[in-house]
Each structure stands twice: as structure tokens, then as C-alpha cells.
Design a protein around this motif. Structure first.
Motif, PDB file in Angstrom:
ATOM      1  N   THR A 281      56.892  11.014  66.585  1.00 39.70           N
ATOM      2  CA  THR A 281      56.681  11.885  65.415  1.00 39.70           C
ATOM      3  C   THR A 281      56.002  13.182  65.844  1.00 39.70           C
ATOM      4  O   THR A 281      56.413  14.279  65.435  1.00 39.70           O
ATOM      5  CB  THR A 281      55.830  11.145  64.349  1.00 39.70           C
ATOM      6  N   LEU A 282      54.977  13.079  66.689  1.00 36.34           N
ATOM      7  CA  LEU A 282      54.303  14.291  67.169  1.00 36.34           C
ATOM      8  C   LEU A 282      55.265  15.161  67.984  1.00 36.34           C
ATOM      9  O   LEU A 282      55.135  16.383  68.035  1.00 36.34           O
ATOM     10  CB  LEU A 282      53.081  13.916  68.031  1.00 36.34           C
ATOM     11  N   ASP A 283      56.249  14.510  68.595  1.00 36.23           N
ATOM     12  CA  ASP A 283      57.248  15.224  69.399  1.00 36.23           C
ATOM     13  C   ASP A 283      58.343  15.862  68.514  1.00 36.23           C
ATOM     14  O   ASP A 283      59.278  16.464  69.024  1.00 36.23           O
ATOM     15  CB  ASP A 283      57.879  14.204  70.374  1.00 36.23           C
ATOM     16  N   GLY A 284      58.240  15.663  67.194  1.00 36.87           N
ATOM     17  CA  GLY A 284      59.196  16.291  66.278  1.00 36.87           C
ATOM     18  C   GLY A 284      60.486  15.510  66.097  1.00 36.87           C
ATOM     19  O   GLY A 284      61.462  16.040  65.549  1.00 36.87           O
TER      20      GLY A 284
ATOM     21  N   ASP B 222      47.863  16.535  62.456  1.00 38.06           N
ATOM     22  CA  ASP B 222      49.328  16.602  62.432  1.00 38.06           C
ATOM     23  C   ASP B 222      49.946  15.297  61.949  1.00 38.06           C
ATOM     24  O   ASP B 222      51.007  15.280  61.353  1.00 38.06           O
ATOM     25  CB  ASP B 222      49.859  16.918  63.842  1.00 38.06           C
ATOM     26  N   CYS B 223      49.289  14.172  62.274  1.00 37.79           N
ATOM     27  CA  CYS B 223      49.891  12.870  61.960  1.00 37.79           C
ATOM     28  C   CYS B 223      48.776  11.846  61.712  1.00 37.79           C
ATOM     29  O   CYS B 223      47.828  11.763  62.498  1.00 37.79           O
ATOM     30  CB  CYS B 223      50.750  12.448  63.166  1.00 37.79           C
TER      31      CYS B 223
ATOM     32  N   GLY C 206      50.324  18.847  54.631  1.00 42.49           N
ATOM     33  CA  GLY C 206      51.439  18.970  55.581  1.00 42.49           C
ATOM     34  C   GLY C 206      51.275  18.061  56.787  1.00 42.49           C
ATOM     35  O   GLY C 206      51.683  18.386  57.905  1.00 42.49           O
ATOM     36  N   THR C 207      50.701  16.873  56.547  1.00 35.87           N
ATOM     37  CA  THR C 207      50.449  15.909  57.636  1.00 35.87           C
ATOM     38  C   THR C 207      51.479  14.777  57.577  1.00 35.87           C
ATOM     39  O   THR C 207      51.715  14.211  56.511  1.00 35.87           O
ATOM     40  CB  THR C 207      49.031  15.297  57.457  1.00 35.87           C
ATOM     41  N   ASP C 208      52.071  14.429  58.696  1.00 36.31           N
ATOM     42  CA  ASP C 208      53.016  13.306  58.710  1.00 36.31           C
ATOM     43  C   ASP C 208      52.253  11.995  58.525  1.00 36.31           C
ATOM     44  O   ASP C 208      51.153  11.822  59.058  1.00 36.31           O
ATOM     45  CB  ASP C 208      53.797  13.275  60.034  1.00 36.31           C
TER      46      ASP C 208
ATOM     47  N   MET D  88      48.269  18.739  69.653  1.00 37.04           N
ATOM     48  CA  MET D  88      48.564  17.990  68.428  1.00 37.04           C
ATOM     49  C   MET D  88      47.429  16.995  68.157  1.00 37.04           C
ATOM     50  O   MET D  88      46.907  16.392  69.088  1.00 37.04           O
ATOM     51  CB  MET D  88      49.872  17.203  68.582  1.00 37.04           C
ATOM     52  N   THR D  89      47.107  16.820  66.861  1.00 38.76           N
ATOM     53  CA  THR D  89      46.010  15.929  66.497  1.00 38.76           C
ATOM     54  C   THR D  89      46.522  14.747  65.690  1.00 38.76           C
ATOM     55  O   THR D  89      47.253  14.936  64.721  1.00 38.76           O
ATOM     56  CB  THR D  89      44.983  16.692  65.620  1.00 38.76           C
ATOM     57  N   PHE D  90      46.167  13.521  66.101  1.00 35.84           N
ATOM     58  CA  PHE D  90      46.521  12.385  65.249  1.00 35.84           C
ATOM     59  C   PHE D  90      45.290  11.535  64.972  1.00 35.84           C
ATOM     60  O   PHE D  90      44.379  11.434  65.797  1.00 35.84           O
ATOM     61  CB  PHE D  90      47.706  11.605  65.831  1.00 35.84           C
ATOM     62  N   LEU D  91      45.265  11.013  63.753  1.00 35.61           N
ATOM     63  CA  LEU D  91      44.100  10.271  63.276  1.00 35.61           C
ATOM     64  C   LEU D  91      44.504   8.839  62.942  1.00 35.61           C
ATOM     65  O   LEU D  91      45.513   8.616  62.276  1.00 35.61           O
ATOM     66  CB  LEU D  91      43.545  10.985  62.039  1.00 35.61           C
TER      67      LEU D  91
END
Ligand SMILES: NC(=O)c1ccc[n+]([C@@H]2O[C@H](COP(=O)([O-])OP(=O)(O)OC[C@H]3O[C@@H](n4cnc5c(N)ncnc54)[C@H](OP(=O)(O)O)[C@@H]3O)[C@@H](O)[C@H]2O)c1
Length: 354
Positions: free
Chosen positions: A317-320, A64-65, A88-90, A1-4
Motif C-alpha cells: 500500500t505504501l508502494d502505491g 500515510d497508512c 487522506g490516510t489509507d 512514508m509514515t505508517f501507524l
């Protein structure tokens, strides 16, 4: 998973980025100016993306987020959310601006249809107050009125000071019968025992005026901050100057000044200062009997909490665990979410009266 992390080289963004790296979360760092972004990303050995918020869509395809730390969010949230919905990014941020919460709440259907989470306010504003609000609503489900308050020690960061200047001249805000209404600055004051004895507190246009309604469904909300009585008097005396303070000609130099003078708490201050949060839920029965529930919470320093709560929200959030659509911290993860933050005491509940 990728978060920025966007706004990664700002005061808050940098704290978040450093802690994310310390936790092996492998963040991608984002911001609009390449030079400070490169310096930080090189030091932390992170991937980087320099882009303006207007060009975010082209940069979020594989993300992803996003955790947006670039405020004032009234300028950055809308274009970043546009990009998140397109890719489609949280979307998460650390805003405290009522206007931003309301604008994102209005995009709930759009976000649900895109299966995207919109979760603003994952910092000090509004995680502890939002979780306390949810806790009080669980204690007194029939409550119709909610008051929240906090008493925070410690200095503020440049962006917080600039965001505060941005709202100068706008007066206060409360929620009445489900609607947000403008009221004068320092509209109401009262004595509140935050846990260390009663002190004066005054209403402020804090984010929970928006968010606590979505979390609890309670339609009457006011938020208070502990303040010396002399400051309350000065705030009220300055009301006639408010139209002047809202002029860009006055605001811009003030913003430059506070950015120069506010540096944000250093590590020692973040470790040594804490914050007290208070809340009261009320309902009056048809027989005229008032029932009240009061609870309190002690948290670490506001910026230490912001880093911890923001990363906890990203993690969940990344964990759904976050629902699609607009949501609030406690709406997404429950009243106990605040205990993901290290150093928060348990809720302290007064008995419900009568
Ligand atoms: N919820 C909470 O409890 C909480 C806690 C901490 C902070 N905050 C809020 O977070 C925000 C940031 O605070 P801070 O002290 O970290 O501020 P800061 O040190 O001034 O950093 C702000 C960052 O945002 C970037 N930025 C600002 N406007 C931008 C725009 N239009 N487009 C792209 N990037 C932009 C800045 O980039 P440049 O340097 O290139 O302008 C900088 O990287 C403030 O609004 C503050 O109120 C909230």
C-alpha cells in the motif's frame, strides 16, 4: 512514508510492531492507553501516539497508512475510517467481522472520491481464503458457487476470543444470489479433505461470506471450518440458548473470562502449527452438467501469517499498489499475494471435473 499501528500493545498489534521494527519499517505506535503504549514504544524505540479512536483525525494528519489491530473492529473501524477519509490516510485492518467488511464496502464511493484505500482483512482472515477464492475464480471463471474452508491448529488470542464471544447468539451467515443471509449456527456440515484426509467441517460466519463476493463476483458463498463431529452436535444442540447468549448480561462476564484465559499462541506454537485451506468453485450448465474446481493451500500458523500478511499489505500500500476505494486483499494485489507470506506452499489444484 509514515505508517501507524493502532492497538500496538494488544497481542496482535505487539507482534506486528515488533516485526515491523525488525524489518526497519520505523512504525509509529498508537493505542488508547498511554502507559502500555509508552512501555512498548520505549522498548522498541518508536514514536508513539496515545489517542482514542474518536480523536484519530487530530493524530493522522502526517500518516500515510494506518494498520488497525484494535478489535473488536465493530467498535473501532468506523471512527478510524472517518479519520482516514478526513486526512487522506489509507486504512488497513485485521478484522474478520462480516459486518465490518460490509460497512466499509458501503463507503467505497466516499473512499474513491478521497483517493483513500480501504483494505480490511489483511490477516489470516481473509488473506489465504481470499487468495484461494481468486485462484479458483481464475480456474473456473463461469463459477456460480464457491465453498471455502480451513482447518487450523493452535490456540487463539484474547482479542480473537473476545470478538468471537461478541458474535455469540447471532447464528451463521452465507451468501445466496449475491445477498448475505442469516442461517442457524453450524447450519451445514460436510466432509472435506483439507489435504490430510477427509474430516468433518461445518459452516461458520467467516469474513469471506462478505469479501469473496467482491473479489470474485460469485454470488453463492459458504465458509467451513474443520471441527470434531461431537462439537458440531453440541453447537446444534445449543441453538435454543442463542437468544440468551446474545444478552449483554451474559456476554460481558463471558468476555472478561475469555480475556483472562486466552493468552494467544507463544513463539514455539506459532512456529510449530500450520493451517490447511480448501476451496471449491462450481457451476451447473444448462444441460445439468456440474463442473468443479478444487484447490488447496497450506499456510503457517494463523497468527504468524497475520503478522506477515499485514506487513506485506502495508508495504504494497505504501508502494502505491493498492487501488483507492474499498478493496479486498486479492482484489488489491491478486491471487498470488498470499505468497508474500513466508512458508505458504503453492496452490495444489485437483483437475477440473468433468
Ligand atoms: N484477521 C485475523 O486473522 C486476525 C488475527 C489476529 C487477531 N485478529 C483480530 O484482531 C483483534 C485484536 O486481537 P488481539 O488478540 O490482538 O486482541 P487484544 O490482545 O485484546 O488487543 C486488542 C487491542 O485493541 C485495543 N482496543 C480494543 N478496543 C478498543 C477501542 N474501542 N478503542 C481503542 N483500542 C481498543 C486494546 O486496547 P486496550 O487494552 O486499551 O483495551 C488492545 O490494544 C480481534 O478482533 C481479533 O479477532 C484477527
Amino acid at each position: 512514508m509514515t505508517f501507524l499501528v493502532y492497538g500496538a500493545y494488544g497481542y496482535t498489534g505487539e507482534l506486528v510492531a515488533r516485526e515491523a521494527v525488525a524489518r526497519d519499517l520505523d512504525p509509529v505506535l498508537g493505542g488508547r492507553r498511554p502507559a502500555p503504549l509508552d512501555d512498548l514504544a520505549s522498548e522498541l524505540d518508536c514514536d508513539r501516539r496515545a489517542f482514542d479512536v474518536a480523536d484519530a483525525t487530530a493524530n493522522l494528519g502526517d500518516v500515510d497508512c494506518v494498520l488497525n489491530c484494535a478489535g473488536p473492529f465493530v467498535e473501532t473501524a468506523a471512527p478510524m475510517v472517518d479519520a482516514c477519509l478526513a486526512t487522506g490516510t489509507d486504512y488497513l485492518d485485521v478484522t474478520g467481522e462480516i459486518e465490518v467488511f460490509e460497512a466499509l464496502a458501503a463507503r467505497d464511493d466516499e473512499a474513491s472520491a478521497a483517493d483513500v484505500t480501504l483494505l480490511p482483512g489483511v490477516g489470516f482472515d481473509v488473506v489465504p481464503t481470499d487468495c484461494l477464492a481468486a485462484h479458483l475464480a481464475e480456474r473456473l471463471p463461469e463459477a456460480t458457487h464457491l465453498r471455502l474452508g480451513f482447518d487450523a491448529l493452535g490456540s487463539v488470542s484474547p482479542g480473537t476470543a473476545a470478538t468471537a464471544v461478541d458474535s455469540l447468539g447471532e447464528g451463521g451467515a452465507v451468501r445466496r444470489n449475491g445477498r448475505i443471509e442469516s442461517v442457524p449456527s453450524a447450519w451445514k456440515s460436510r466432509r472435506i479433505d483439507f489435504g490430510t484426509g477427509a474430516r468433518t467441517a461445518v459452516t461458520i460466519p467467516w469474513g469471506d461470506v462478505s469479501t469473496a463476493y467482491y473479489t470474485t463476483g460469485i454470488g453463492n458463498i459458504g465458509v467451513y471450518v474443520g471441527m470434531p463431529p461431537g462439537v458440531v452436535t453440541a453447537l446444534r444442540a445449543s441453538r435454543p440458548l442463542e437468544p440468551l447468549l446474545s444478552l449483554p448480561l451474559v456476554k460481558r462476564p463471558l468476555q472478561s473470562l475469555v480475556r483472562l484465559t486466552a493468552s494467544g499462541p507463544d513463539e514455539r506454537e506459532r512456529e510449530r502449527t500450520d493451517c490447511r485451506v480448501w476451496g471449491e468453485a462450481r457451476v451447473v450448465s444448462e444441460q445439468g452438467i456440474e463442473r468443479r474446481a478444487v484447490s488447496r493451500l497450506r499456510t503457517p500458523n494463523t497468527y504468524a501469517l497475520t503478522v506477515d500478511s499485514a506487513l506485506a499489505a502495508v508495504d504494497r500500500t505504501l508502494d502505491g499498489q493498492a487501488p483507492a476505494g474499498f478493496t479486498t486483499p486479492a482484489g488489491a494485489f491478486g491471487a498470488d499475494f498470499v505468497f508474500d507470506v513466508e512458508g505458504c506452499d503453492d496452490f495444489a489444484d485437483d483437475p477440473i471435473t468433468p
